[in-house]
Write a protein that holds these residues in place. Structure first.
Motif, PDB file in Angstrom:
ATOM      1  N   THR A 109      -5.939  23.191   5.658  1.00 38.83           N
ATOM      2  CA  THR A 109      -6.999  23.980   5.908  1.00 38.83           C
ATOM      3  C   THR A 109      -6.419  25.413   5.776  1.00 38.83           C
ATOM      4  OG1 THR A 109      -8.551  24.548   7.766  1.00 38.83           O
ATOM      5  CG2 THR A 109      -6.384  23.806   8.467  1.00 38.83           C
ATOM      6  N   ILE A 110      -7.484  26.345   5.161  1.00 36.34           N
ATOM      7  CA  ILE A 110      -7.449  27.640   4.985  1.00 36.34           C
ATOM      8  C   ILE A 110      -8.358  28.437   6.002  1.00 36.34           C
ATOM      9  CG2 ILE A 110      -7.448  29.423   3.300  1.00 36.34           C
ATOM     10  CD1 ILE A 110      -7.173  27.314   1.161  1.00 36.34           C
ATOM     11  N   GLU A 111      -7.542  29.416   6.764  1.00 31.38           N
ATOM     12  CA  GLU A 111      -8.202  30.198   7.741  1.00 31.38           C
ATOM     13  C   GLU A 111      -9.386  29.511   8.616  1.00 31.38           C
ATOM     14  OE1 GLU A 111      -9.218  33.720   5.728  1.00 31.38           O
ATOM     15  OE2 GLU A 111      -7.415  34.386   5.211  1.00 31.38           O
ATOM     16  N   GLY A 112      -8.901  28.291   9.160  1.00 34.13           N
ATOM     17  CA  GLY A 112      -9.964  27.573   9.930  1.00 34.13           C
ATOM     18  C   GLY A 112     -10.912  26.820   9.165  1.00 34.13           C
ATOM     19  N   GLY A 113     -11.005  26.944   8.118  1.00 35.45           N
ATOM     20  CA  GLY A 113     -12.056  26.315   7.124  1.00 35.45           C
ATOM     21  C   GLY A 113     -11.983  24.723   6.990  1.00 35.45           C
ATOM     22  N   ALA A 114     -12.720  24.080   6.355  1.00 36.06           N
ATOM     23  CA  ALA A 114     -12.768  22.614   6.256  1.00 36.06           C
ATOM     24  C   ALA A 114     -11.406  22.098   5.807  1.00 36.06           C
ATOM     25  CB  ALA A 114     -13.683  22.057   5.195  1.00 36.06           C
ATOM     26  N   VAL A 115     -11.048  20.978   6.280  1.00 40.36           N
ATOM     27  CA  VAL A 115      -9.676  20.177   5.931  1.00 40.36           C
ATOM     28  C   VAL A 115      -9.937  19.652   4.768  1.00 40.36           C
ATOM     29  CG1 VAL A 115      -8.268  18.324   6.678  1.00 40.36           C
ATOM     30  CG2 VAL A 115      -9.131  19.768   8.485  1.00 40.36           C
ATOM     31  N   GLN A 116      -9.071  19.908   3.887  1.00 41.68           N
ATOM     32  CA  GLN A 116      -8.967  19.271   2.542  1.00 41.68           C
ATOM     33  C   GLN A 116      -7.632  18.268   2.451  1.00 41.68           C
ATOM     34  OE1 GLN A 116      -8.772  22.378  -0.568  1.00 41.68           O
ATOM     35  NE2 GLN A 116      -9.221  23.990   1.179  1.00 41.68           N
ATOM     36  N   ARG A 117      -7.909  17.037   2.069  1.00 46.16           N
ATOM     37  CA  ARG A 117      -6.942  15.937   1.921  1.00 46.16           C
ATOM     38  C   ARG A 117      -7.193  15.319   0.543  1.00 46.16           C
ATOM     39  NH1 ARG A 117      -9.880  14.675   6.858  1.00 46.16           N
ATOM     40  NH2 ARG A 117      -8.750  15.044   8.655  1.00 46.16           N
ATOM     41  N   ASP A 118      -7.655  15.970  -0.298  1.00 47.25           N
ATOM     42  CA  ASP A 118      -7.832  15.331  -1.832  1.00 47.25           C
ATOM     43  C   ASP A 118      -6.594  15.537  -2.561  1.00 47.25           C
ATOM     44  OD1 ASP A 118      -8.922  13.698  -3.730  1.00 47.25           O
ATOM     45  OD2 ASP A 118     -10.049  15.359  -4.753  1.00 47.25           O
ATOM     46  N   PHE A 119      -5.291  15.235  -2.219  1.00 46.38           N
ATOM     47  CA  PHE A 119      -4.154  15.551  -3.007  1.00 46.38           C
ATOM     48  C   PHE A 119      -3.440  14.353  -3.318  1.00 46.38           C
ATOM     49  CE2 PHE A 119      -4.873  19.103  -0.041  1.00 46.38           C
ATOM     50  CZ  PHE A 119      -5.167  19.845  -0.888  1.00 46.38           C
ATOM     51  N   LYS A 120      -4.141  12.787  -3.263  1.00 42.18           N
ATOM     52  CA  LYS A 120      -3.159  11.900  -3.312  1.00 42.18           C
ATOM     53  C   LYS A 120      -2.799  11.522  -4.688  1.00 42.18           C
ATOM     54  CE  LYS A 120      -5.764   9.039   0.020  1.00 42.18           C
ATOM     55  NZ  LYS A 120      -6.634  10.179   0.687  1.00 42.18           N
ATOM     56  N   GLN A 121      -3.517  12.173  -5.590  1.00 40.78           N
ATOM     57  CA  GLN A 121      -2.925  12.129  -7.114  1.00 40.78           C
ATOM     58  C   GLN A 121      -2.165  13.515  -7.422  1.00 40.78           C
ATOM     59  OE1 GLN A 121      -5.021   9.079  -9.593  1.00 40.78           O
ATOM     60  NE2 GLN A 121      -6.576   9.391  -7.980  1.00 40.78           N
ATOM     61  N   THR A 122      -1.924  14.430  -6.633  1.00 37.95           N
ATOM     62  CA  THR A 122      -1.164  15.459  -7.165  1.00 37.95           C
ATOM     63  C   THR A 122       0.097  15.391  -7.158  1.00 37.95           C
ATOM     64  OG1 THR A 122      -2.841  16.777  -5.778  1.00 37.95           O
ATOM     65  CG2 THR A 122      -0.969  17.915  -6.527  1.00 37.95           C
ATOM     66  N   ARG A 123       0.827  15.107  -8.402  1.00 37.30           N
ATOM     67  CA  ARG A 123       2.196  14.707  -8.383  1.00 37.30           C
ATOM     68  C   ARG A 123       3.073  15.792  -9.186  1.00 37.30           C
ATOM     69  NH1 ARG A 123       2.374   9.269 -11.825  1.00 37.30           N
ATOM     70  NH2 ARG A 123       4.413   9.441 -10.964  1.00 37.30           N
TER      71      ARG A 123
ATOM     72  N   TYR B 258       0.772  -1.231  -0.037  1.00 36.11           N
ATOM     73  CA  TYR B 258       0.045   0.059  -0.003  1.00 36.11           C
ATOM     74  C   TYR B 258       1.021   1.151   0.079  1.00 36.11           C
ATOM     75  CZ  TYR B 258      -2.897   3.687   1.548  1.00 36.11           C
ATOM     76  OH  TYR B 258      -3.790   4.870   1.630  1.00 36.11           O
ATOM     77  N   MET B 259       1.858   1.452   0.831  1.00 36.80           N
ATOM     78  CA  MET B 259       2.730   2.414   1.059  1.00 36.80           C
ATOM     79  C   MET B 259       3.369   2.820  -0.315  1.00 36.80           C
ATOM     80  SD  MET B 259       2.126   3.548   3.934  1.00 36.80           S
ATOM     81  CE  MET B 259       3.506   4.773   4.605  1.00 36.80           C
ATOM     82  N   GLN B 260       4.131   1.522  -0.953  1.00 35.11           N
ATOM     83  CA  GLN B 260       4.573   1.715  -2.275  1.00 35.11           C
ATOM     84  C   GLN B 260       3.880   2.472  -3.261  1.00 35.11           C
ATOM     85  OE1 GLN B 260       6.267  -2.020  -2.420  1.00 35.11           O
ATOM     86  NE2 GLN B 260       8.477  -1.411  -1.828  1.00 35.11           N
ATOM     87  N   TRP B 261       2.584   1.968  -3.215  1.00 33.13           N
ATOM     88  CA  TRP B 261       1.528   2.402  -4.278  1.00 33.13           C
ATOM     89  C   TRP B 261       1.126   3.717  -3.926  1.00 33.13           C
ATOM     90  CZ3 TRP B 261      -3.296   3.814  -2.782  1.00 33.13           C
ATOM     91  CH2 TRP B 261      -4.113   4.248  -3.900  1.00 33.13           C
ATOM     92  N   ARG B 262       1.052   4.083  -2.716  1.00 31.59           N
ATOM     93  CA  ARG B 262       0.488   5.495  -2.366  1.00 31.59           C
ATOM     94  C   ARG B 262       1.620   6.356  -2.741  1.00 31.59           C
ATOM     95  NH1 ARG B 262      -0.471   9.767  -1.491  1.00 31.59           N
ATOM     96  NH2 ARG B 262      -1.433  10.878   0.242  1.00 31.59           N
ATOM     97  N   GLU B 263       2.892   5.947  -2.561  1.00 32.02           N
ATOM     98  CA  GLU B 263       3.941   6.899  -3.108  1.00 32.02           C
ATOM     99  C   GLU B 263       3.891   7.136  -4.420  1.00 32.02           C
ATOM    100  OE1 GLU B 263       7.381   4.960  -1.280  1.00 32.02           O
ATOM    101  OE2 GLU B 263       6.978   5.520   0.670  1.00 32.02           O
ATOM    102  N   GLY B 264       3.701   5.957  -5.260  1.00 31.02           N
ATOM    103  CA  GLY B 264       3.797   6.071  -6.842  1.00 31.02           C
ATOM    104  C   GLY B 264       2.736   6.796  -7.330  1.00 31.02           C
ATOM    105  N   ILE B 265       1.677   6.830  -6.899  1.00 27.23           N
ATOM    106  CA  ILE B 265       0.641   7.811  -7.430  1.00 27.23           C
ATOM    107  C   ILE B 265       0.709   9.193  -6.893  1.00 27.23           C
ATOM    108  CG2 ILE B 265      -1.202   5.832  -7.493  1.00 27.23           C
ATOM    109  CD1 ILE B 265      -2.490   7.149  -5.232  1.00 27.23           C
ATOM    110  N   SER B 266       1.550   9.650  -6.084  1.00 25.56           N
ATOM    111  CA  SER B 266       1.511  11.059  -5.554  1.00 25.56           C
ATOM    112  C   SER B 266       2.951  11.299  -6.027  1.00 25.56           C
ATOM    113  CB  SER B 266       1.654  11.075  -3.885  1.00 25.56           C
ATOM    114  OG  SER B 266       2.746  10.492  -3.345  1.00 25.56           O
ATOM    115  N   SER B 267       3.345  12.517  -5.439  1.00 21.01           N
ATOM    116  CA  SER B 267       4.584  13.452  -5.874  1.00 21.01           C
ATOM    117  C   SER B 267       5.796  12.794  -4.806  1.00 21.01           C
ATOM    118  CB  SER B 267       4.287  15.028  -5.561  1.00 21.01           C
ATOM    119  OG  SER B 267       4.093  15.131  -4.238  1.00 21.01           O
ATOM    120  N   SER B 268       5.443  11.861  -3.923  1.00 22.15           N
ATOM    121  CA  SER B 268       6.522  11.442  -3.070  1.00 22.15           C
ATOM    122  C   SER B 268       7.582  10.566  -3.921  1.00 22.15           C
ATOM    123  CB  SER B 268       5.927  10.279  -2.198  1.00 22.15           C
ATOM    124  OG  SER B 268       5.411  11.058  -1.028  1.00 22.15           O
TER     125      SER B 268
END
Length: 295
Positions: free
Chosen positions: A157-171, A136-146
């Protein structure tokens, strides 16, 4: 693993990691469940050149029969803070986790994988409905910028707003640059101070005895600012086993990992992260330059 109190002592933000490891404390401090490895790391870092870049460590306390590490709350005194967690390094798992004894298939990790990419599991993994943590970790690294840049964004989170975590495939660097521009609202003062802090930290890492003698896995850089400006720290609140003292050849931190080398790629990530922030600052500056009059 990142927790902060945001608006009041009972209000928390978690950008990544497991739930329930932190408790509020007094005088701008927080409590984290005790780990002997983490405790030893923090104690050593307090006498290292890296100490300005880590949360101040205040020893171990006992609450209701359970031991906790006491450290500074990095959000204390901030007004509507914006926070980003960047996971550092080209490898985010320990080499020991590749041993067969550590490769128990896990259904929870399988579910995380198929939620992002239903086609990612192998036929065998699909039949089991489970994947091992190293897989899982190797796959996780491979699809991301790691894998490509040596760091990845875990959450913001920006200025106390909602937490954003949708960056798994931001490469790509361009994609991450746009995230930084959004995160900082293109403020040149914020981007400039972040860039300066990253450059100062690189110099400190070059001199750090701790960094020269440890394999650093799973640590994060925290970017924190509010309307008044940035407060950035190197987050060495390592999870258990995330920082190991090397008894053999010291790691270089700037070469690609091969099994048995114990390299973590931390400096690869820091170099690319610094370049990304520099590019974001230049892009923000270009947007603020006046357009010349047409003849």
């Amino acid at each position: 693993m990142v927790h902060w109190s945001v608006r009041r002592r009972s209000s928390w933000v978690q950008l990544a990691g497991h739930e329930g490891n932190f408790k509020p404390s007094e005088r701008g401090q927080i409590l984290k469940k005790f780990s002997p490895v983490e405790d030893a790391c923090l104690a050593e870092l307090m006498t290292d050149v890296l100490h300005p870049f880590v949360p101040a460590y205040h020893g171990v306390v006992e609450v209701a029969g359970e031991r906790y590490i006491q450290m500074d709350d990095l959000l204390s005194g901030l007004d509507m803070p914006s926070i980003m967690d960047c996971k550092m390094g080209t490898r985010t798992y320990l080499e020991e986790e590749l041993c067969k004894g550590q490769q128990r298939p896990r259904r929870d990790l399988y579910q995380k994988m198929v939620k992002v990419d239903p086609l990612a599991p192998s036929p065998e993994e699909r039949s089991q409905g489970a994947v091992t943590k190293p897989r899982y970790m190797q796959w996780r690294e491979g699809i991301s910028s790691s894998a490509t840049l040596g760091f990845r964004i875990e959450g913001i989170t920006i200025e106390g707003g909602a937490v954003q975590r949708d960056f798994k495939q931001t490469r790509t660097e361009d994609e991450i640059m746009e995230v930084f521009l959004t995160f900082t609202k293109r403020r040149l003062d914020v981007l400039s101070i972040y860039l300066s802090r990253l450059e100062d930290m690189r110099k400190a890492l070059e001199e750090s005895v701790f960094f020269k003698t440890h394999e650093v896995i799973g640590s994060s850089l925290l970017f924190v600012h509010d309307r008044k400006g940035p407060r950035q720290r190197l987050d060495d609140r390592f999870r258990e086993d995330a920082a190991r003292r090397r008894r053999g050849a010291p790691p270089r931190h700037d070469v690609v990992w091969t099994h048995g080398s114990h390299e973590d790629g931390y400096l690869i990530g820091l170099r690319n992260l610094t370049g990304t922030v520099r590019g974001a600052r230049e892009k923000a500056a270009d947007g603020q330059r006046p357009v010349p009059d047409q003849p």
